[in-house]
Write an enzyme that holds these catalytic residues in place. Structure first.
Site, PDB file in Angstrom:
ATOM      1  N   ARG A 252       0.805  -1.309   0.061  1.00  0.00           N
ATOM      2  CA  ARG A 252       0.091  -0.033  -0.054  1.00  0.00           C
ATOM      3  C   ARG A 252       0.697   1.247  -0.029  1.00  0.00           C
ATOM      4  O   ARG A 252       0.319   2.344  -0.707  1.00  0.00           O
ATOM      5  CB  ARG A 252      -1.072  -0.026   1.259  1.00  0.00           C
ATOM      6  CG  ARG A 252      -2.089  -1.077   1.092  1.00  0.00           C
ATOM      7  CD  ARG A 252      -3.166  -0.898   2.015  1.00  0.00           C
ATOM      8  NE  ARG A 252      -4.178  -1.815   1.888  1.00  0.00           N
ATOM      9  CZ  ARG A 252      -4.709  -2.570   2.622  1.00  0.00           C
ATOM     10  NH1 ARG A 252      -4.564  -2.552   4.059  1.00  0.00           N
ATOM     11  NH2 ARG A 252      -5.619  -3.310   2.458  1.00  0.00           N
TER      12      ARG A 252
ATOM     13  N   GLU B 113     -10.117   2.570   0.327  1.00  0.00           N
ATOM     14  CA  GLU B 113     -10.492   3.371  -0.873  1.00  0.00           C
ATOM     15  C   GLU B 113     -10.871   4.662  -0.574  1.00  0.00           C
ATOM     16  O   GLU B 113     -10.297   5.826  -1.310  1.00  0.00           O
ATOM     17  CB  GLU B 113     -11.412   2.680  -1.761  1.00  0.00           C
ATOM     18  CG  GLU B 113     -11.288   1.243  -2.099  1.00  0.00           C
ATOM     19  CD  GLU B 113     -12.504   0.573  -3.169  1.00  0.00           C
ATOM     20  OE1 GLU B 113     -12.962   1.217  -3.742  1.00  0.00           O
ATOM     21  OE2 GLU B 113     -12.258  -0.691  -3.260  1.00  0.00           O
TER      22      GLU B 113
ATOM     23  N   THR C 262      -7.795  -2.523 -10.946  1.00  0.00           N
ATOM     24  CA  THR C 262      -6.816  -2.972  -9.960  1.00  0.00           C
ATOM     25  C   THR C 262      -7.601  -4.349  -9.418  1.00  0.00           C
ATOM     26  O   THR C 262      -6.803  -5.348  -9.120  1.00  0.00           O
ATOM     27  CB  THR C 262      -6.129  -2.145  -8.841  1.00  0.00           C
ATOM     28  OG1 THR C 262      -5.736  -0.885  -9.356  1.00  0.00           O
ATOM     29  CG2 THR C 262      -5.240  -2.727  -7.921  1.00  0.00           C
TER      30      THR C 262
ATOM     31  N   LYS D 157      -2.963 -11.203   0.272  1.00  0.00           N
ATOM     32  CA  LYS D 157      -4.240 -11.543   0.710  1.00  0.00           C
ATOM     33  C   LYS D 157      -4.888 -13.138   0.772  1.00  0.00           C
ATOM     34  O   LYS D 157      -5.080 -13.666   1.639  1.00  0.00           O
ATOM     35  CB  LYS D 157      -5.408 -10.870  -0.059  1.00  0.00           C
ATOM     36  CG  LYS D 157      -5.620  -9.455   0.288  1.00  0.00           C
ATOM     37  CD  LYS D 157      -6.372  -8.574  -0.402  1.00  0.00           C
ATOM     38  CE  LYS D 157      -6.547  -7.225  -0.178  1.00  0.00           C
ATOM     39  NZ  LYS D 157      -7.232  -6.208  -0.722  1.00  0.00           N
TER      40      LYS D 157
HETATM   41  O1  LIG Z   1      -5.112  -2.249  -0.776  1.00  0.00           O
HETATM   42  C1  LIG Z   1      -5.982  -3.122  -0.994  1.00  0.00           C
HETATM   43  O2  LIG Z   1      -6.220  -4.022  -0.290  1.00  0.00           O
HETATM   44  C2  LIG Z   1      -6.243  -3.237  -2.381  1.00  0.00           C
HETATM   45  O3  LIG Z   1      -6.940  -4.219  -2.637  1.00  0.00           O
HETATM   46  C3  LIG Z   1      -5.859  -2.108  -3.545  1.00  0.00           C
HETATM   47  C4  LIG Z   1      -7.298  -1.299  -3.875  1.00  0.00           C
HETATM   48  C5  LIG Z   1      -6.704  -0.341  -4.653  1.00  0.00           C
HETATM   49  O4  LIG Z   1      -6.922  -0.465  -5.981  1.00  0.00           O
HETATM   50  O5  LIG Z   1      -6.260   0.943  -4.323  1.00  0.00           O
HETATM   51  C6  LIG Z   1      -8.167  -2.233  -4.148  1.00  0.00           C
HETATM   52  C7  LIG Z   1      -9.256  -2.505  -3.585  1.00  0.00           C
HETATM   53  C8  LIG Z   1      -9.610  -2.268  -2.017  1.00  0.00           C
HETATM   54  O6  LIG Z   1     -10.772  -2.016  -1.900  1.00  0.00           O
HETATM   55  C9  LIG Z   1      -8.607  -1.165  -1.813  1.00  0.00           C
HETATM   56  C10 LIG Z   1      -7.483  -0.799  -2.338  1.00  0.00           C
END
Ligand SMILES: O=C(O)C(=O)C[C@]1(C(=O)O)C=C[C@@H](O)C=C1
Length: 257
Positions: free
Chosen positions: A16, A198, A242, A168
């Site tokens: 992240r 998000e 993504t 994950k």
């Molecule tokens: O950070 C995550 O957990 C992701 O899966 C990446 C991401 C993103 O595209 O930034 C996509 C889905 C999630 O809801 C949150 C963020």
């Protein structure tokens, strides 16, 4: 994160943090593109007004393909975070191979959203970020160069979904294996989605666009980027793509067990 150290690559916090850093690269690439008009000639396939010898496609495709051929020779696509737009054209590196430890499943290079990313970029992002609608014959090369920078940074960001998905999966193998076996796409979307993360991204983008998009010593000057369209691009295109990458990667994940 260090691709030679798998532990750092599959740490969700590191991933992240890297996604946050990529926001700046993407915003500054959009700002560079915003100095030019839309320039449809760059994207038109086999344009009679812009003949390219021995090539079928657009001027952008020609430039991107040749750049990727050179970049492949200096190892760009050996790195697991880089995905080529022209995978059939890449060449063997002239430098010795790095042999990165494998962190993603072996089919990972086949999860390639670049055609879709290019299509979305040309049809939806270029009209939003360009200065005005029109051509600029004297700037064809500069515009294609800026487009390539935008496309490569978007591609890297969106395909980072593979690292998120792998992290994950490894954090909860039982849950993900069940959802994958049942082909429960809705369940997979639910479990990969983190609405708080998000929201934070979109909030941060508003601030960044506000600060980076205008000369700080002349706030009344011309805006090169606005929070509205940056948030729109992320909310409607970057984050959903993504997630698509994450889901496609996960759906095949048990092949590699
Ligand atoms: O950070 C995550 O957990 C992701 O899966 C990446 C991401 C993103 O595209 O930034 C996509 C889905 C999630 O809801 C949150 C963020």
């Amino acid at each position: 994160m260090d691709f030679l150290k798998p532990d750092t690559v599959l740490d969700l916090k590191n991933i992240r943090d890297e996604l946050v850093r990529m926001e700046d690269t993407i915003i500054f690439n959009f700002i560079e593109r915003s100095h030019y008009p839309t320039c449809p000639t760059v994207y038109r396939e086999n344009d009679p007004a812009l003949k390219i010898p021995d090539f079928s496609g657009s001027f952008l495709d020609w430039a991107l393909m040749h750049l990727e051929m050179v970049q492949s020779q200096i190892r760009r696509f050996e790195s697991p975070d880089e995905t080529p737009f022209f995978p059939d054209k890449i060449l063997a590196p002239i430098l010795p191979s790095i042999n990165y430890p494998r962190v993603l499943a072996s089919y990972s290079p086949q999860v390639n959203y670049n055609d879709k990313i290019k299509d979305v970029y040309i049809k939806q992002i270029v009209p939003l970020v360009s200065k005005y609608d029109g051509d600029s014959w004297e700037n064809l090369g500069s515009i294609a160069s800026r487009d390539i920078e935008c496309l490569q940074s978007l591609s890297r960001r969106i395909h980072f979904g593979k690292f998120v998905a792998e992290a994950k999966f490894q954090a909860d193998r039982a849950l993900y294996s069940k959802l994958i076996k049942e082909k429960d796409i809705e369940g997979l979307y639910k479990s990969i989605t983190n609405e708080a993360v998000e929201e934070k991204i979109l909030e941060r983008l508003c601030v960044k666009a506000d600060v980076y998009g205008v000369d700080p010593t002349n706030k009344e000057g011309q805006r090169k980027i606005t929070p509205e369209y940056l948030v729109k691009i992320y909310k409607e295109l970057v984050i959903p793509l993504t997630k698509e990458v994450e889901i496609e990667y996960l759906l095949r994940r048990l092949e590699s067990e």
